[in-house]
Scaffold this motif. Structure first.
Motif, PDB file in Angstrom:
ATOM      1  N   VAL A  37       0.826  -1.204   0.000  1.00  0.00           N
ATOM      2  CA  VAL A  37       0.000   0.000   0.000  1.00  0.00           C
ATOM      3  C   VAL A  37       0.861   1.255   0.000  1.00  0.00           C
ATOM      4  N   PRO A  39       0.254   5.871  -1.168  1.00  0.00           N
ATOM      5  CA  PRO A  39      -0.415   6.803  -2.078  1.00  0.00           C
ATOM      6  C   PRO A  39       0.157   6.701  -3.488  1.00  0.00           C
ATOM      7  N   ASN A  40      -0.514   7.340  -4.436  1.00  0.00           N
ATOM      8  CA  ASN A  40       0.001   7.376  -5.800  1.00  0.00           C
ATOM      9  C   ASN A  40       1.406   7.977  -5.799  1.00  0.00           C
ATOM     10  N   GLU A 160      -4.375  -4.033  -7.997  1.00  0.00           N
ATOM     11  CA  GLU A 160      -5.788  -3.639  -7.993  1.00  0.00           C
ATOM     12  C   GLU A 160      -6.669  -4.737  -8.605  1.00  0.00           C
ATOM     13  N   HIS A 191      -5.721   0.282  -3.359  1.00  0.00           N
ATOM     14  CA  HIS A 191      -6.099   1.441  -2.540  1.00  0.00           C
ATOM     15  C   HIS A 191      -7.281   1.115  -1.634  1.00  0.00           C
TER      16      HIS A 191
END
Length: 301
Positions: A37, A39-40, A160, A191
């Motif tokens: 995991v 953030p972008n 994903e 996410h």
């Protein structure tokens, strides 16, 4: 003791002047699914690409199942499913999967049998002669996962895997990952932290190209907290009613609507909360001990 799955020491990757991954050192063991995991722009895709041998490192060391990424010894042992991976929409599912199995070195008979096996695993054997363009998005995703399972690899990386698909197909994919975890270790990048919290046992958290933490998904270190998710209950009414309950020290609410409740005694507070919800006939979707994964990673200290 589980064997080493992936080991990294001072691993780094630079694209020109951009440092995509910097000084990552970790050791992961085979076993239950692992969450990746961040953030972008955190470096997740770069790390996956390095593990698979799609790109070369700029610094440090990395070993996958005891081998260098890209080694021929990893053929059939490692599989990856990028988020937007698609089969050719014009050719039958079985024909394409048999071709991919042959590329792994299987004989024609072994490829035919293994394609039947993986399609049975994803409950789509009856679609073996169907073209992907004739299937729903969720079914195409399951076919893509079937492709990743060809040859029974020891390590599968999923990017994903349930993004943008309907709940029944998403549940089927989660169940499939759990079912196959006995022989295969899955690393799942997503996410959707709620999904990862239910599915994985370990979380690897990256941010701005650096490894922030590696640890268990279950928050054993914060048992003085309760995470509560209510359904259609006015916040002010709940906070006012819960404030008078015993063993509750403090309450806050996240931007996503979950209540983080700090307690003196989480067991006693849980029982009191359950009684309150029952008396008021308030519905809840989640009540768990400790902080949620989202709160631990992104909550304010």
């Amino acid at each position: 003791m589980n064997e080493p799955l992936i080991t990294c020491q001072g691993l780094g990757k630079r694209y020109g002047r951009q440092q995509a991954l910097e000084d990552v050192s970790l050791s992961l063991s085979a076993g239950e699914p692992i969450a990746l995991v961040g953030p972008n722009g955190a470096g997740k895709t770069t790390l996956i690409s390095l593990i698979c041998g799609f790109i070369g490192k700029s610094a440090g060391q990395i070993r996958v199942l005891g081998e260098s990424p890209g080694s021929s010894a990893l053929s059939g042992q490692l599989a990856a499913l990028p988020q937007d991976a698609l089969l050719d929409p014009r050719l039958g599912v079985g024909r394409q999967l048999r071709f991919l199995a042959r590329l792994q070195g299987m004989s024609a008979k072994a490829a035919r049998l293994d394609v039947q096996r993986v399609l049975e695993t994803v409950d789509l054997l009856d679609s073996i002669d169907t073209r992907p363009s004739e299937l729903s998005h969720g079914m195409r995703k399951r076919i893509a996962i079937a492709q990743a399972l060809l040859g029974a690899p020891r390590l599968v990386l999923l990017d994903e895997p349930t993004a943008g698909i309907d709940p029944p197909n998403a549940k089927m994919i989660r169940d499939l990952i759990r079912q196959e975890s006995g022989a295969t270790t899955f690393i799942v990048s997503s996410h959707n932290l709620d999904e990862l919290e239910r599915l994985c046992s370990t979380v690897v958290y990256l941010e701005r190209g650096r490894l922030i933490s590696v640890g268990p998904v279950v928050d054993d270190s914060a048992q003085s907290f309760i995470t509560l998710r209510l359904v259609d209950v006015p916040s002010n009414e709940f906070l006012e009613a819960a404030a008078s309950l015993p063993d509750i020290r403090q309450m806050s609410r996240s931007a996503q609507g979950d209540y983080l409740i700090q307690t003196h005694d989480d067991m006693s507070a849980s029982l009191a909360l359950m009684q309150l919800l029952n008396e008021r006939q308030w519905r809840y979707r989640l009540m768990s001990r400790g902080k949620s994964l989202e709160e631990r990673l992104y909550g304010q200290s």
